[in-house]
Design an enzyme around this catalytic site. Structure first.
Site, PDB file in Angstrom:
ATOM      1  N   ASP A  97      39.128  91.782  18.985  1.00 30.19           N
ATOM      2  CA  ASP A  97      38.830  90.447  19.710  1.00 30.19           C
ATOM      3  C   ASP A  97      38.406  89.185  19.753  1.00 30.19           C
ATOM      4  O   ASP A  97      38.554  88.520  18.414  1.00 30.19           O
ATOM      5  CB  ASP A  97      37.931  91.878  20.121  1.00 30.19           C
ATOM      6  CG  ASP A  97      37.245  91.200  22.142  1.00 30.19           C
ATOM      7  OD1 ASP A  97      38.931  91.933  22.708  1.00 30.19           O
ATOM      8  OD2 ASP A  97      37.045  90.810  22.322  1.00 30.19           O
ATOM      9  N   HIS A 255      43.906  98.768  22.922  1.00 32.36           N
ATOM     10  CA  HIS A 255      43.339  97.694  22.186  1.00 32.36           C
ATOM     11  C   HIS A 255      41.873  97.821  21.339  1.00 32.36           C
ATOM     12  O   HIS A 255      41.984  97.009  20.516  1.00 32.36           O
ATOM     13  CB  HIS A 255      42.407  97.026  23.480  1.00 32.36           C
ATOM     14  CG  HIS A 255      41.705  95.767  23.390  1.00 32.36           C
ATOM     15  ND1 HIS A 255      42.044  94.485  22.994  1.00 32.36           N
ATOM     16  CD2 HIS A 255      40.489  95.381  23.125  1.00 32.36           C
ATOM     17  CE1 HIS A 255      41.464  93.490  22.655  1.00 32.36           C
ATOM     18  NE2 HIS A 255      39.985  94.337  23.040  1.00 32.36           N
TER      19      HIS A 255
END
Length: 277
Positions: A97, A255
């Site tokens: 991320d 994610h």
């Protein structure tokens, strides 16, 4: 352990055999060094020494108030300062991320310090800029950033009703205890604002597009159920790496790759560290 650097104090989780090749693990939003807990056992078993810091804004002793203190220049300088404090002239760098963005920038700006790069979920900045400019779906996927950049409103939305929205966002990491392990630290005074300041100080699309190529051996790990990053951005990454490059796609994974798929992620990291195709 704690590392004092640049007038800040970083909390760092250390593991693996002493003398092993260093691996710097950079977490994303809104997590902390604990997101690597299920990944590192395989790295340690392979003889690697891991260092997972709580980055700027996440370590209580590294939480400046000004938004400008969270610009990319500062984030990259922090990573370098941690390596310097560890006495590590080079390291294998792994980021998820926002940690991936720091990893990309570190590899672009200071390739002599990065032995290999494994970027997870978020592609090369110029690939992201390309997708934002050319892929309507990516624009929709990234719409949440508009909220995150609004001081006060984002905190109210994410922390309201016992942080319901924040917990819902983190649902993919696992059970309620795991969600709480990430959500509760964000409820400490000033913590979420500091984490959101990464978004508020983020580079413009023009700046992202101007990011140079990565020359170090690189693996990009992406999951096809990622709600934030679409395929156009993921596949555009290859053109922004001039060094040896591998794209690893994890089907059916969200994610939150380090939490949801730690074993295949560790395999991808080890393959990159060992120079395997």
């Amino acid at each position: 352990m704690r590392i004092d650097a640049r007038g800040l104090r970083f909390e760092v989780r250390v593991g693996g055999p002493e003398g092993g090749d260093p691996v710097l693990l950079l977490h994303g939003f809104p997590q902390h060094r604990g997101e690597w807990d299920d990944v590192v056992p395989a790295l340690h078993a392979a003889g690697l020494r891991t260092y997972a810091p709580d980055q700027r804004g996440y370590s209580p002793g590294a939480r400046p108030e000004a938004v400008e203190a969270y610009r990319m220049d500062e984030l990259v300088a922090d990573a370098l300062a941690v390596l310097d404090a560890l006495g590590a002239p080079t390291a294998h760098v792994v980021g998820h991320d926002w940690g991936a963005l720091v990893g990309w920038e570190l590899a672009v700006r200071h390739p002599q310090r990065v032995r290999t790069l494994t970027a997870v979920s978020v592609p090369h900045p110029a690939a992201m800029a390309y997708a934002l400019a050319n892929d309507p779906q990516q624009k929709v996927r990234s719409a949440y950033i508009v909220l995150f950049r609004q001081p006060g409103k984002a905190e109210k939305v994410l922390l309201g009703l016992n942080a319901t929205a924040l917990r819902r966002m983190l649902a993919g990491v696992g059970d309620a205890d795991r969600v709480a392990a990430y959500a509760e630290p964000m409820r400490e005074p000033g913590a979420l604002t500091a984490a959101l300041n990464w978004y508020r100080a983020m580079p413009s699309r023009t700046e992202l597009a101007a990011t140079g190529p990565v020359t170090v051996p690189t693996t990009f790990v992406w999951s096809d159920q990622d709600v934030a990053i679409g395929r156009a951005a993921a596949e555009a990454c290859a053109e922004r790496v001039s060094g040896d490059y591998r794209f690893v796609e994890l089907p059916g994974v969200s994610h939150w790759i380090p939490d949801e798929a730690p074993a295949p992620l560790a395999e991808a990291i080890l393959a990159r560290v060992r120079g395997l195709a």
